[in-house]
Design a protein around this motif. Structure first.
Motif, PDB file in Angstrom:
ATOM      1  N   ALA A  82       0.822  -1.213   0.000  1.00 37.37           N
ATOM      2  CA  ALA A  82       0.000   0.000   0.000  1.00 37.37           C
ATOM      3  C   ALA A  82       0.858   1.267   0.000  1.00 37.37           C
ATOM      4  CB  ALA A  82      -0.920   0.002   1.217  1.00 37.37           C
ATOM      5  N   GLU A  83       2.179   1.104   0.041  1.00 39.63           N
ATOM      6  CA  GLU A  83       3.020   2.282   0.277  1.00 39.63           C
ATOM      7  C   GLU A  83       4.011   2.562  -0.860  1.00 39.63           C
ATOM      8  OE1 GLU A  83       4.875   2.334   4.129  1.00 39.63           O
ATOM      9  OE2 GLU A  83       3.026   1.715   5.141  1.00 39.63           O
ATOM     10  N   SER A  84       4.353   3.841  -0.986  1.00 42.43           N
ATOM     11  CA  SER A  84       5.481   4.238  -1.829  1.00 42.43           C
ATOM     12  C   SER A  84       6.368   5.157  -0.992  1.00 42.43           C
ATOM     13  CB  SER A  84       4.998   4.923  -3.107  1.00 42.43           C
ATOM     14  OG  SER A  84       4.276   6.098  -2.787  1.00 42.43           O
ATOM     15  N   TYR A  85       7.557   5.424  -1.512  1.00 38.56           N
ATOM     16  CA  TYR A  85       8.564   6.105  -0.688  1.00 38.56           C
ATOM     17  C   TYR A  85       9.374   7.081  -1.530  1.00 38.56           C
ATOM     18  CZ  TYR A  85      12.215   6.538   2.853  1.00 38.56           C
ATOM     19  OH  TYR A  85      13.092   7.018   3.792  1.00 38.56           O
ATOM     20  N   ILE A  86       9.468   8.305  -1.049  1.00 39.46           N
ATOM     21  CA  ILE A  86      10.314   9.307  -1.718  1.00 39.46           C
ATOM     22  C   ILE A  86      11.638   9.342  -0.970  1.00 39.46           C
ATOM     23  CG2 ILE A  86      10.607  11.728  -2.332  1.00 39.46           C
ATOM     24  CD1 ILE A  86       7.528  11.889  -2.605  1.00 39.46           C
ATOM     25  N   HIS A  87      12.681   8.935  -1.665  1.00 41.05           N
ATOM     26  CA  HIS A  87      13.981   8.780  -1.014  1.00 41.05           C
ATOM     27  C   HIS A  87      14.785  10.073  -1.023  1.00 41.05           C
ATOM     28  CE1 HIS A  87      17.727   6.958   0.202  1.00 41.05           C
ATOM     29  NE2 HIS A  87      18.318   7.346  -0.920  1.00 41.05           N
ATOM     30  N   PHE A  88      14.712  10.818  -2.125  1.00 34.44           N
ATOM     31  CA  PHE A  88      15.577  11.987  -2.266  1.00 34.44           C
ATOM     32  C   PHE A  88      14.951  12.929  -3.272  1.00 34.44           C
ATOM     33  CE2 PHE A  88      19.857  13.749  -1.933  1.00 34.44           C
ATOM     34  CZ  PHE A  88      20.347  13.148  -0.797  1.00 34.44           C
ATOM     35  N   VAL A  89      14.973  14.201  -2.967  1.00 39.21           N
ATOM     36  CA  VAL A  89      14.474  15.181  -3.934  1.00 39.21           C
ATOM     37  C   VAL A  89      15.349  16.423  -3.861  1.00 39.21           C
ATOM     38  CG1 VAL A  89      12.817  16.191  -2.312  1.00 39.21           C
ATOM     39  CG2 VAL A  89      12.415  16.427  -4.756  1.00 39.21           C
ATOM     40  N   GLY A  90      15.579  17.036  -4.979  1.00 42.24           N
ATOM     41  CA  GLY A  90      16.344  18.277  -4.997  1.00 42.24           C
ATOM     42  C   GLY A  90      15.941  19.135  -6.184  1.00 42.24           C
ATOM     43  N   VAL A  91      15.950  20.440  -5.966  1.00 42.81           N
ATOM     44  CA  VAL A  91      15.663  21.412  -7.027  1.00 42.81           C
ATOM     45  C   VAL A  91      16.804  22.420  -7.039  1.00 42.81           C
ATOM     46  CG1 VAL A  91      14.080  23.258  -7.768  1.00 42.81           C
ATOM     47  CG2 VAL A  91      13.153  21.139  -6.797  1.00 42.81           C
ATOM     48  N   ASP A  92      17.298  22.755  -8.228  1.00 46.55           N
ATOM     49  CA  ASP A  92      18.342  23.771  -8.378  1.00 46.55           C
ATOM     50  C   ASP A  92      17.903  25.043  -7.643  1.00 46.55           C
ATOM     51  OD1 ASP A  92      19.967  25.880  -9.302  1.00 46.55           O
ATOM     52  OD2 ASP A  92      20.234  24.934 -11.258  1.00 46.55           O
ATOM     53  N   PRO A  93      18.755  25.601  -6.780  1.00 45.06           N
ATOM     54  CA  PRO A  93      18.373  26.814  -6.035  1.00 45.06           C
ATOM     55  C   PRO A  93      17.861  27.929  -6.943  1.00 45.06           C
ATOM     56  CG  PRO A  93      20.452  25.951  -5.195  1.00 45.06           C
ATOM     57  CD  PRO A  93      20.095  25.101  -6.382  1.00 45.06           C
ATOM     58  N   ALA A  94      18.377  27.992  -8.168  1.00 42.57           N
ATOM     59  CA  ALA A  94      17.942  29.051  -9.098  1.00 42.57           C
ATOM     60  C   ALA A  94      16.504  28.849  -9.566  1.00 42.57           C
ATOM     61  CB  ALA A  94      18.877  29.094 -10.307  1.00 42.57           C
ATOM     62  N   GLU A  95      15.980  27.644  -9.367  1.00 39.56           N
ATOM     63  CA  GLU A  95      14.629  27.318  -9.856  1.00 39.56           C
ATOM     64  C   GLU A  95      13.638  27.112  -8.724  1.00 39.56           C
ATOM     65  OE1 GLU A  95      13.937  27.257 -13.069  1.00 39.56           O
ATOM     66  OE2 GLU A  95      15.975  27.357 -13.868  1.00 39.56           O
ATOM     67  N   ARG A  96      14.055  27.361  -7.505  1.00 41.60           N
ATOM     68  CA  ARG A  96      13.167  27.088  -6.359  1.00 41.60           C
ATOM     69  C   ARG A  96      12.060  28.133  -6.229  1.00 41.60           C
ATOM     70  NH1 ARG A  96      17.759  25.091  -2.024  1.00 41.60           N
ATOM     71  NH2 ARG A  96      18.412  23.352  -3.337  1.00 41.60           N
ATOM     72  N   GLY A  97      11.025  27.744  -5.523  1.00 40.87           N
ATOM     73  CA  GLY A  97       9.946  28.685  -5.235  1.00 40.87           C
ATOM     74  C   GLY A  97       9.002  28.899  -6.404  1.00 40.87           C
ATOM     75  N   ARG A  98       9.119  28.051  -7.431  1.00 44.00           N
ATOM     76  CA  ARG A  98       8.256  28.197  -8.619  1.00 44.00           C
ATOM     77  C   ARG A  98       7.319  27.019  -8.796  1.00 44.00           C
ATOM     78  NH1 ARG A  98      12.960  30.061 -12.901  1.00 44.00           N
ATOM     79  NH2 ARG A  98      13.688  31.844 -11.684  1.00 44.00           N
ATOM     80  N   GLY A  99       7.312  26.119  -7.823  1.00 49.54           N
ATOM     81  CA  GLY A  99       6.387  24.997  -7.907  1.00 49.54           C
ATOM     82  C   GLY A  99       6.963  23.717  -8.494  1.00 49.54           C
ATOM     83  N   LEU A 100       8.276  23.723  -8.774  1.00 48.06           N
ATOM     84  CA  LEU A 100       8.874  22.532  -9.392  1.00 48.06           C
ATOM     85  C   LEU A 100       8.896  21.342  -8.426  1.00 48.06           C
ATOM     86  CD1 LEU A 100       9.931  21.788 -12.125  1.00 48.06           C
ATOM     87  CD2 LEU A 100      12.153  22.756 -11.511  1.00 48.06           C
ATOM     88  N   GLY A 101       9.296  21.599  -7.193  1.00 47.53           N
ATOM     89  CA  GLY A 101       9.308  20.525  -6.198  1.00 47.53           C
ATOM     90  C   GLY A 101       7.912  19.957  -6.007  1.00 47.53           C
ATOM     91  N   ALA A 102       6.923  20.840  -5.904  1.00 43.91           N
ATOM     92  CA  ALA A 102       5.537  20.377  -5.725  1.00 43.91           C
ATOM     93  C   ALA A 102       5.076  19.581  -6.932  1.00 43.91           C
ATOM     94  CB  ALA A 102       4.622  21.581  -5.498  1.00 43.91           C
ATOM     95  N   ALA A 103       5.443  20.044  -8.128  1.00 47.54           N
ATOM     96  CA  ALA A 103       5.017  19.340  -9.342  1.00 47.54           C
ATOM     97  C   ALA A 103       5.645  17.952  -9.418  1.00 47.54           C
ATOM     98  CB  ALA A 103       5.381  20.168 -10.571  1.00 47.54           C
ATOM     99  N   LEU A 104       6.911  17.845  -9.011  1.00 46.57           N
ATOM    100  CA  LEU A 104       7.567  16.527  -8.989  1.00 46.57           C
ATOM    101  C   LEU A 104       6.864  15.598  -8.004  1.00 46.57           C
ATOM    102  CD1 LEU A 104      11.421  17.170  -9.050  1.00 46.57           C
ATOM    103  CD2 LEU A 104      10.111  15.752 -10.630  1.00 46.57           C
ATOM    104  N   TYR A 105       6.511  16.143  -6.839  1.00 45.20           N
ATOM    105  CA  TYR A 105       5.796  15.332  -5.847  1.00 45.20           C
ATOM    106  C   TYR A 105       4.440  14.888  -6.400  1.00 45.20           C
ATOM    107  CZ  TYR A 105       8.792  15.208  -1.721  1.00 45.20           C
ATOM    108  OH  TYR A 105       9.805  14.903  -0.835  1.00 45.20           O
TER     109      TYR A 105
END
Ligand SMILES: CC(C)(COP(=O)(O)OP(=O)(O)OC[C@H]1O[C@@H](n2cnc3c(N)ncnc32)[C@H](O)[C@@H]1OP(=O)(O)O)[C@@H](O)C(=O)NCCC(=O)NCCS
Length: 172
Positions: A82-105
């Motif tokens: 029933a489970e999945s797991y996010i092991h590691f995530v990273g976004v280039d600091p120059a691209e942060r705060g624009r929704g990229l991390g959320a979109a990947l999630y």
């Protein structure tokens, strides 16, 4: 191989073995040297090549051959159906705060749902306040623990002696 829809205008693909070293190369900069030399060593060890060989179908890399913009390494739990797991995530600091991390999630949540998963888990270091804020914003609950670090519930020695972690859970 670009079989996936772009994210915020950037190409997205499954990572492969050739992406291993380019991803390792950005870790220290992207994590801002968090945890000093020991933090740097631990991060590199968390991303062995096997992640880029055996976990690729549930992982995403944003960017092209010349530049890694963001990545998410995750998997459908082989042991907990029933489970999945996010092991590691990273976004280039120059691209942060624009929704990229959320979109990947969101991509990973969709992949998890498509494969019958109803719970997503992740962990992070208690000192990584940004990660805690991000996961909370993404709907994760920080699981209760027997210890506190600056007001956050901590799982002591979770990853080994002295390696305390915050444990996140999200019900899809
Ligand atoms: C954490 C990380 C992946 C977020 O990526 P991002 O693309 O900047 O995140 P988003 O722009 O999609 O943000 C999604 C939401 O989380 C919030 N958020 C993201 N980072 C945050 C931070 N450091 N502090 C507070 N809130 C944060 C955003 O404000 C946004 O909320 P909103 O929708 O209300 O505006 C990125 O900052 C990163 O790579 N950090 C270093 C690596 C790391 O710590 N990874 C996690 C542990 S493995």
């Amino acid at each position: 191989m670009t079989d996936l829809a772009p994210l915020l205008g950037h190409p997205v693909r499954r990572p492969g073995p050739d992406d291993h070293l380019p991803v390792l190369a950005v870790l220290d900069t992207w994590w801002g040297g968090l945890g000093g030399e020991e933090g740097s060593r631990q991060r590199a060890l968390l991303l062995p090549k096997l992640m880029f060989q055996h976990f690729t179908r549930s992982s995403f890399l944003v960017g092209d051959d010349d530049r890694v913009i963001a990545f998410l390494i995750g998997f459908l739990s082989p042991s907990r159906p029933a489970e999945s797991y996010i092991h590691f995530v990273g976004v280039d600091p120059a691209e942060r705060g624009r929704g990229l991390g959320a979109a990947l999630y969101e991509r990973f949540f969709a992949h998890s749902r498509e494969n019958g998963r109803s719970v997503v888990r992740a962990i992070t270091s208690p000192v990584n306040k940004g990660s805690h804020a991000f996961h909370t914003r993404m709907g994760f609950v920080t699981e209760p623990g027997p210890k506190e670090f600056e007001g956050l519930p901590v799982q002591p020695d979770y990853d080994g002696p002295g390696l305390d972690r915050l444990s996140f859970r999200k019900d899809l």
